[in-house]
Design a protein around this motif. Structure first.
Motif, mmCIF file in Angstrom:
data_model
loop_
_atom_site.group_PDB
_atom_site.id
_atom_site.type_symbol
_atom_site.label_atom_id
_atom_site.label_comp_id
_atom_site.label_asym_id
_atom_site.label_seq_id
_atom_site.Cartn_x
_atom_site.Cartn_y
_atom_site.Cartn_z
ATOM 1 N N TYR A 25 0.818 -1.212 0.000
ATOM 2 C CA TYR A 25 0.000 0.000 0.000
ATOM 3 C C TYR A 25 0.851 1.261 0.000
ATOM 4 O O TYR A 25 0.526 2.236 -0.671
ATOM 5 C CB TYR A 25 -0.926 -0.012 1.223
ATOM 6 N N SER A 26 1.974 1.253 0.730
ATOM 7 C CA SER A 26 2.754 2.481 0.920
ATOM 8 C C SER A 26 3.373 3.014 -0.363
ATOM 9 O O SER A 26 3.742 4.186 -0.435
ATOM 10 C CB SER A 26 3.860 2.240 1.957
ATOM 11 N N THR A 27 3.492 2.185 -1.388
ATOM 12 C CA THR A 27 4.099 2.625 -2.640
ATOM 13 C C THR A 27 3.093 2.703 -3.787
ATOM 14 O O THR A 27 3.487 2.772 -4.954
ATOM 15 C CB THR A 27 5.241 1.676 -3.040
ATOM 16 N N ALA A 28 1.826 2.700 -3.447
ATOM 17 C CA ALA A 28 0.782 2.690 -4.465
ATOM 18 C C ALA A 28 0.086 4.040 -4.595
ATOM 19 O O ALA A 28 -0.075 4.756 -3.605
ATOM 20 C CB ALA A 28 -0.252 1.621 -4.136
ATOM 21 N N THR A 29 -0.309 4.361 -5.813
ATOM 22 C CA THR A 29 -1.251 5.453 -6.045
ATOM 23 C C THR A 29 -2.656 4.893 -5.832
ATOM 24 O O THR A 29 -2.976 3.808 -6.322
ATOM 25 C CB THR A 29 -1.126 6.008 -7.468
ATOM 26 N N MET A 30 -3.450 5.655 -5.111
ATOM 27 C CA MET A 30 -4.854 5.273 -4.890
ATOM 28 C C MET A 30 -5.742 6.301 -5.580
ATOM 29 O O MET A 30 -5.462 7.504 -5.532
ATOM 30 C CB MET A 30 -5.171 5.239 -3.395
ATOM 31 N N ALA A 31 -6.800 5.830 -6.195
ATOM 32 C CA ALA A 31 -7.662 6.740 -6.950
ATOM 33 C C ALA A 31 -9.127 6.361 -6.802
ATOM 34 O O ALA A 31 -9.462 5.223 -6.469
ATOM 35 C CB ALA A 31 -7.277 6.723 -8.421
ATOM 36 N N TRP A 32 -9.959 7.349 -7.054
ATOM 37 C CA TRP A 32 -11.408 7.153 -7.114
ATOM 38 C C TRP A 32 -11.883 7.499 -8.521
ATOM 39 O O TRP A 32 -11.502 8.537 -9.067
ATOM 40 C CB TRP A 32 -12.128 8.034 -6.110
ATOM 41 N N PHE A 33 -12.697 6.638 -9.077
ATOM 42 C CA PHE A 33 -13.355 6.858 -10.359
ATOM 43 C C PHE A 33 -14.858 6.769 -10.144
ATOM 44 O O PHE A 33 -15.310 6.245 -9.125
ATOM 45 C CB PHE A 33 -12.921 5.788 -11.374
ATOM 46 N N ARG A 34 -15.603 7.224 -11.122
ATOM 47 C CA ARG A 34 -17.046 7.064 -11.061
ATOM 48 C C ARG A 34 -17.597 6.830 -12.459
ATOM 49 O O ARG A 34 -17.000 7.239 -13.452
ATOM 50 C CB ARG A 34 -17.720 8.282 -10.425
ATOM 51 N N GLN A 35 -18.731 6.172 -12.484
ATOM 52 C CA GLN A 35 -19.380 5.891 -13.757
ATOM 53 C C GLN A 35 -20.880 6.021 -13.601
ATOM 54 O O GLN A 35 -21.493 5.287 -12.813
ATOM 55 C CB GLN A 35 -19.022 4.491 -14.244
ATOM 56 N N ALA A 36 -21.440 6.970 -14.336
ATOM 57 C CA ALA A 36 -22.885 7.155 -14.365
ATOM 58 C C ALA A 36 -23.459 6.310 -15.503
ATOM 59 O O ALA A 36 -22.749 5.990 -16.463
ATOM 60 C CB ALA A 36 -23.212 8.628 -14.573
ATOM 61 N N PRO A 37 -24.737 5.967 -15.421
ATOM 62 C CA PRO A 37 -25.348 5.153 -16.478
ATOM 63 C C PRO A 37 -25.179 5.789 -17.846
ATOM 64 O O PRO A 37 -25.448 6.981 -18.033
ATOM 65 C CB PRO A 37 -26.820 5.094 -16.060
ATOM 66 N N GLY A 38 -24.703 5.014 -18.801
ATOM 67 C CA GLY A 38 -24.549 5.501 -20.161
ATOM 68 C C GLY A 38 -23.334 6.377 -20.399
ATOM 69 O O GLY A 38 -23.158 6.912 -21.497
ATOM 70 N N LYS A 39 -22.496 6.522 -19.376
ATOM 71 C CA LYS A 39 -21.309 7.368 -19.513
ATOM 72 C C LYS A 39 -20.033 6.567 -19.283
ATOM 73 O O LYS A 39 -20.061 5.480 -18.707
ATOM 74 C CB LYS A 39 -21.387 8.534 -18.528
ATOM 75 N N GLU A 40 -18.917 7.155 -19.728
ATOM 76 C CA GLU A 40 -17.626 6.544 -19.507
ATOM 77 C C GLU A 40 -17.219 6.675 -18.040
ATOM 78 O O GLU A 40 -17.632 7.609 -17.343
ATOM 79 C CB GLU A 40 -16.569 7.243 -20.358
ATOM 80 N N ARG A 41 -16.392 5.720 -17.604
ATOM 81 C CA ARG A 41 -15.840 5.838 -16.257
ATOM 82 C C ARG A 41 -14.820 6.966 -16.254
ATOM 83 O O ARG A 41 -13.940 7.026 -17.126
ATOM 84 C CB ARG A 41 -15.187 4.525 -15.845
ATOM 85 N N GLU A 42 -14.927 7.852 -15.267
ATOM 86 C CA GLU A 42 -14.060 9.030 -15.230
ATOM 87 C C GLU A 42 -13.331 9.126 -13.896
ATOM 88 O O GLU A 42 -13.866 8.733 -12.849
ATOM 89 C CB GLU A 42 -14.880 10.310 -15.451
ATOM 90 N N GLY A 43 -12.125 9.681 -13.964
ATOM 91 C CA GLY A 43 -11.363 9.886 -12.740
ATOM 92 C C GLY A 43 -11.949 11.001 -11.913
ATOM 93 O O GLY A 43 -12.325 12.042 -12.449
ATOM 94 N N VAL A 44 -12.009 10.798 -10.622
ATOM 95 C CA VAL A 44 -12.531 11.790 -9.687
ATOM 96 C C VAL A 44 -11.386 12.407 -8.877
ATOM 97 O O VAL A 44 -11.291 13.627 -8.757
ATOM 98 C CB VAL A 44 -13.552 11.154 -8.737
ATOM 99 N N ALA A 45 -10.532 11.565 -8.325
ATOM 100 C CA ALA A 45 -9.419 12.047 -7.503
ATOM 101 C C ALA A 45 -8.371 10.951 -7.381
ATOM 102 O O ALA A 45 -8.677 9.765 -7.534
ATOM 103 C CB ALA A 45 -9.912 12.455 -6.115
ATOM 104 N N ALA A 46 -7.145 11.369 -7.094
ATOM 105 C CA ALA A 46 -6.063 10.409 -6.884
ATOM 106 C C ALA A 46 -5.070 10.977 -5.888
ATOM 107 O O ALA A 46 -4.952 12.203 -5.742
ATOM 108 C CB ALA A 46 -5.370 10.075 -8.198
ATOM 109 N N ILE A 47 -4.369 10.074 -5.226
ATOM 110 C CA ILE A 47 -3.348 10.484 -4.261
ATOM 111 C C ILE A 47 -2.120 9.616 -4.458
ATOM 112 O O ILE A 47 -2.210 8.385 -4.569
ATOM 113 C CB ILE A 47 -3.909 10.388 -2.824
ATOM 114 N N TRP A 48 -0.981 10.275 -4.556
ATOM 115 C CA TRP A 48 0.277 9.565 -4.772
ATOM 116 C C TRP A 48 0.806 8.969 -3.476
ATOM 117 O O TRP A 48 0.415 9.405 -2.383
ATOM 118 C CB TRP A 48 1.297 10.536 -5.344
ATOM 119 N N PRO A 49 1.746 8.044 -3.588
ATOM 120 C CA PRO A 49 2.370 7.474 -2.404
ATOM 121 C C PRO A 49 2.962 8.547 -1.514
ATOM 122 O O PRO A 49 3.533 9.540 -2.035
ATOM 123 C CB PRO A 49 3.479 6.574 -2.968
#
Length: 125
Positions: free
Chosen positions: A29-53
């Motif tokens: 975990y300590s060397t990983a980027t963690m991110a949140w994505f979201r996907q609404a019906p009929g839409k592409e999955r999009e990045g919401v936020a990310a945090i670096w190690p």
């Protein structure tokens, strides 16, 4: 094996807040980027936020800047997404994702190897 387990989704009214959690296991975990994505019906999955190690950088989609905050608790191997002033357009399935190292650019879904199962956020007006 790698596991990402999201929690904290639900249904809220416009202007309310929610906090999502994603607990990771089976990887460094300590060397990983963690991110949140979201996907609404009929839409592409999009990045919401990310945090670096090491919390060296945080990134946000323009649509959530000033309203969402990403953070993490290293001892708990958990990343959070605090969502304030929610709007109906935030309604989507939210996914946690991870990849080793400093993911750059942070927003392409192809840059992440592992995904959680998703948690639904519904914001009504």
């Amino acid at each position: 094996h790698v596991q990402l387990v999201e929690s904290g989704g639900g249904s809220v009214q416009t202007g309310e807040s929610l906090r999502l959690s994603c607990a990771g296991s089976g990887y460094r975990y300590s060397t990983a980027t963690m991110a949140w994505f979201r996907q609404a019906p009929g839409k592409e999955r999009e990045g919401v936020a990310a945090i670096w190690p090491g919390d060296t950088r945080k990134y946000y989609a323009d649509s959530v800047k000033g309203r969402f905050t990403i953070s993490q608790d290293h001892p708990k191997n958990t990343v959070y997404l605090q969502m304030n002033n929610l709007k109906p357009e935030d309604t989507a399935m939210y996914y946690c994702a991870t990849a080793q190292g400093y993911v750059d650019p942070w927003f392409p879904r192809a840059n992440y190897n592992y995904w959680g199962q998703g948690t639904q956020i519904t914001v009504s007006s």
